[in-house]
Design an enzyme around this catalytic site. Structure first.
Site, PDB file in Angstrom:
ATOM      1  NE  ARG A  14      -2.001  -1.356   3.874  1.00 44.53           N
ATOM      2  CZ  ARG A  14      -1.884  -0.647   5.109  1.00 44.53           C
ATOM      3  NH1 ARG A  14      -2.049   0.736   4.944  1.00 44.53           N
ATOM      4  NH2 ARG A  14      -1.299  -0.953   6.013  1.00 44.53           N
ATOM      5  CE1 TYR A 154       6.818   6.229  12.051  1.00 37.46           C
ATOM      6  CE2 TYR A 154       6.736   8.806  12.264  1.00 37.46           C
ATOM      7  CZ  TYR A 154       6.789   7.829  11.304  1.00 37.46           C
ATOM      8  OH  TYR A 154       6.625   7.886   9.957  1.00 37.46           O
ATOM      9  CB  ALA A 155      10.204  11.176  17.124  1.00 37.89           C
ATOM     10  CB  ILE A 187       2.787  11.508   2.277  1.00 38.53           C
ATOM     11  CG1 ILE A 187       4.022  11.971   2.502  1.00 38.53           C
ATOM     12  CG2 ILE A 187       2.456  11.100   0.802  1.00 38.53           C
ATOM     13  CD1 ILE A 187       4.343  13.417   1.745  1.00 38.53           C
TER      14      ILE A 187
HETATM   15  P1  NAP Z   1       0.740   2.756   5.010  1.00 33.83           P
HETATM   16  O1  NAP Z   1       0.127   3.621   3.894  1.00 33.83           O
HETATM   17  O2  NAP Z   1       0.367   3.056   6.271  1.00 33.83           O
HETATM   18  O3  NAP Z   1       1.362   1.565   4.619  1.00 33.83           O
HETATM   19  C1  NAP Z   1       2.406   0.851   5.540  1.00 33.83           C
HETATM   20  C2  NAP Z   1       3.108  -0.319   4.793  1.00 33.83           C
HETATM   21  O4  NAP Z   1       3.859  -0.844   5.772  1.00 33.83           O
HETATM   22  C3  NAP Z   1       2.084  -1.274   4.365  1.00 33.83           C
HETATM   23  O5  NAP Z   1       2.194  -1.875   3.130  1.00 33.83           O
HETATM   24  C4  NAP Z   1       2.087  -2.488   5.488  1.00 33.83           C
HETATM   25  O6  NAP Z   1       2.013  -3.784   5.044  1.00 33.83           O
HETATM   26  C5  NAP Z   1       3.643  -2.258   5.812  1.00 33.83           C
HETATM   27  N1  NAP Z   1       3.895  -2.962   7.103  1.00 33.83           N
HETATM   28  C6  NAP Z   1       3.568  -2.148   8.205  1.00 33.83           C
HETATM   29  N2  NAP Z   1       4.205  -2.992   9.275  1.00 33.83           N
HETATM   30  C7  NAP Z   1       4.716  -4.027   8.588  1.00 33.83           C
HETATM   31  C8  NAP Z   1       5.453  -5.105   9.305  1.00 33.83           C
HETATM   32  N3  NAP Z   1       5.676  -5.453  10.316  1.00 33.83           N
HETATM   33  N4  NAP Z   1       6.185  -5.846   8.239  1.00 33.83           N
HETATM   34  C9  NAP Z   1       6.061  -5.776   6.849  1.00 33.83           C
HETATM   35  N5  NAP Z   1       5.255  -4.659   6.575  1.00 33.83           N
HETATM   36  C10 NAP Z   1       4.924  -3.948   7.141  1.00 33.83           C
HETATM   37  O7  NAP Z   1       1.979   3.760   5.338  1.00 33.83           O
HETATM   38  P2  NAP Z   1       2.738   4.875   4.290  1.00 33.83           P
HETATM   39  O8  NAP Z   1       2.032   6.368   4.561  1.00 33.83           O
HETATM   40  O9  NAP Z   1       2.895   4.651   2.829  1.00 33.83           O
HETATM   41  O10 NAP Z   1       4.382   4.968   4.762  1.00 33.83           O
HETATM   42  C11 NAP Z   1       5.345   4.382   4.212  1.00 33.83           C
HETATM   43  C12 NAP Z   1       6.486   4.756   5.056  1.00 33.83           C
HETATM   44  O11 NAP Z   1       6.801   6.068   5.119  1.00 33.83           O
HETATM   45  C13 NAP Z   1       6.733   4.395   6.535  1.00 33.83           C
HETATM   46  O12 NAP Z   1       7.990   4.203   6.920  1.00 33.83           O
HETATM   47  C14 NAP Z   1       6.286   5.810   7.194  1.00 33.83           C
HETATM   48  O13 NAP Z   1       6.885   5.818   8.623  1.00 33.83           O
HETATM   49  C15 NAP Z   1       6.829   6.733   6.299  1.00 33.83           C
HETATM   50  N6  NAP Z   1       6.222   8.080   6.322  1.00 33.83           N
HETATM   51  C16 NAP Z   1       4.871   8.483   5.915  1.00 33.83           C
HETATM   52  C17 NAP Z   1       4.377   9.451   6.004  1.00 33.83           C
HETATM   53  C18 NAP Z   1       2.884  10.012   5.707  1.00 33.83           C
HETATM   54  O14 NAP Z   1       2.742  11.096   5.758  1.00 33.83           O
HETATM   55  N7  NAP Z   1       2.313   9.013   5.027  1.00 33.83           N
HETATM   56  C19 NAP Z   1       5.198  10.548   6.626  1.00 33.83           C
HETATM   57  C20 NAP Z   1       6.421  10.315   7.155  1.00 33.83           C
HETATM   58  C21 NAP Z   1       7.091   8.989   6.979  1.00 33.83           C
HETATM   59  P3  NAP Z   1       0.738  -4.503   5.416  1.00 33.83           P
HETATM   60  O15 NAP Z   1      -0.640  -3.711   5.006  1.00 33.83           O
HETATM   61  O16 NAP Z   1       0.786  -5.785   4.334  1.00 33.83           O
HETATM   62  O17 NAP Z   1       0.877  -5.159   6.551  1.00 33.83           O
END
Ligand code: NAP
Length: 252
Positions: A14, A154-155, A187
């Site tokens: 995702r 997280y931070a 995002i």
């Molecule tokens: P998201 O939409 O919640 O998707 C999270 C992804 O991580 C999913 O594919 C989920 O897989 C996977 N995941 C979570 N726990 C896992 C585990 N234990 N093992 C394997 N896969 C796991 O997140 P996102 O917003 O795209 O964020 C992606 C990255 O960017 C993260 O590291 C997040 O901290 C960072 N980030 C995001 C934002 C933002 O605003 N969105 C901002 C700063 C940083 P399943 O669903 O298959 O479990």
């Protein structure tokens, strides 16, 4: 551009990870799509990429589980080949005010957001350095730089990931391997969809561009760092936040 390269993207079922997988595949890399719980989305992405000629694999592994990681690496390398590009994207939050944060809350976030990424990097680097080519891109966060009340677990995990990025980068720079980090701001993904409208509005006020970022805008930077144009960039954290951190700095 990335023809013949093998990429592993964690958390690619995702959000940002799925878009990174799309872009690396479109650039010619064979891509392993890691997921944990979202098997259907990962399978549907695999089919989408293969329908346009991509070579892919969807593979389940909980990145906080070392046995899962060992099995995943073995499986990807036997089916696709040695991993040249690692994108440590999997992450999640478990927010609580610091005084209410349990050890379990700390460990769950650290093991996923930092531990899995560190394990994969240290286990894949020897192969990359031996082959004299490799790219590691870690997904950090502006929260790892500026903090955010209620997100101490997280931070700190994301901050550590940025430190690890700089450290690993200097260790392997002579062997043709780069290690960088992308730190997104706000995002639009599933992770942020649940945020209540009044908080979203308040945050918009802080972002100089007055909008949230898109997964495409983050994935484009990851793809760049994985490609030939970024060969002389290593140890960096690139912030993708619509000016949020710069705006805060100016306000003091
Ligand atoms: P998201 O939409 O919640 O998707 C999270 C992804 O991580 C999913 O594919 C989920 O897989 C996977 N995941 C979570 N726990 C896992 C585990 N234990 N093992 C394997 N896969 C796991 O997140 P996102 O917003 O795209 O964020 C992606 C990255 O960017 C993260 O590291 C997040 O901290 C960072 N980030 C995001 C934002 C933002 O605003 N969105 C901002 C700063 C940083 P399943 O669903 O298959 O479990």
């Amino acid at each position: 551009m990335l023809q013949g390269r093998i990429a592993l993207v964690t958390g690619a079922s995702r959000g940002i990870g799925a878009e990174v997988a799309r872009r690396l595949s479109a650039a010619g890399a064979s891509v392993a799509i890691n997921y944990n719980r979202s098997a259907e989305s990962a399978e549907s992405l695999r089919q989408e990429l293969e329908a346009v000629g991509g070579r892919t694999l969807a593979i389940r592994a909980d990145v906080s589980d070392r046995d899962d990681l060992t099995a995943m690496v073995e499986s990807v390398e036997s089916q696709l080949g040695p991993i040249d590009i690692l994108v440590n994207n999997a992450g999640f939050v478990r927010d609580r005010l610091l005084l209410r944060m349990s050890l379990e809350d700390w460990n769950a976030v650290w093991e996923t957001d930092f531990g899995g990424a560190a394990w994969l990097a240290t286990h894949l680097l020897p192969g990359m350095t031996e082959r004299k080519w490799g790219r590691i891109v870690n997904l950090g966060s502006i929260v790892g730089i500026a903090g955010n009340a209620g997100q101490a677990n997280y931070a700190s995990a994301k901050g550590a990931l940025m430190g690890l990025t700089a450290d690993l980068a200097t260790s392997v720079a002579e062997q043709g391997v780069t290690v960088n980090c992308v730190a997104p701001g706000y995002i639009d993904t599933d992770a942020t969809a649940a945020i209540e409208p009044q908080y979203r509005e308040a945050w918009l006020d802080q972002i100089p561009m007055r909008r949230w970022g898109t997964v495409e805008e983050v994935a484009a930077v990851v793809e760049f760092l994985a490609g030939p144009g970024a060969a002389y960039i290593t140890g960096q954290t690139i912030v993708v936040d619509g000016g949020l951190l710069a705006g805060r700095a100016l306000k003091g």
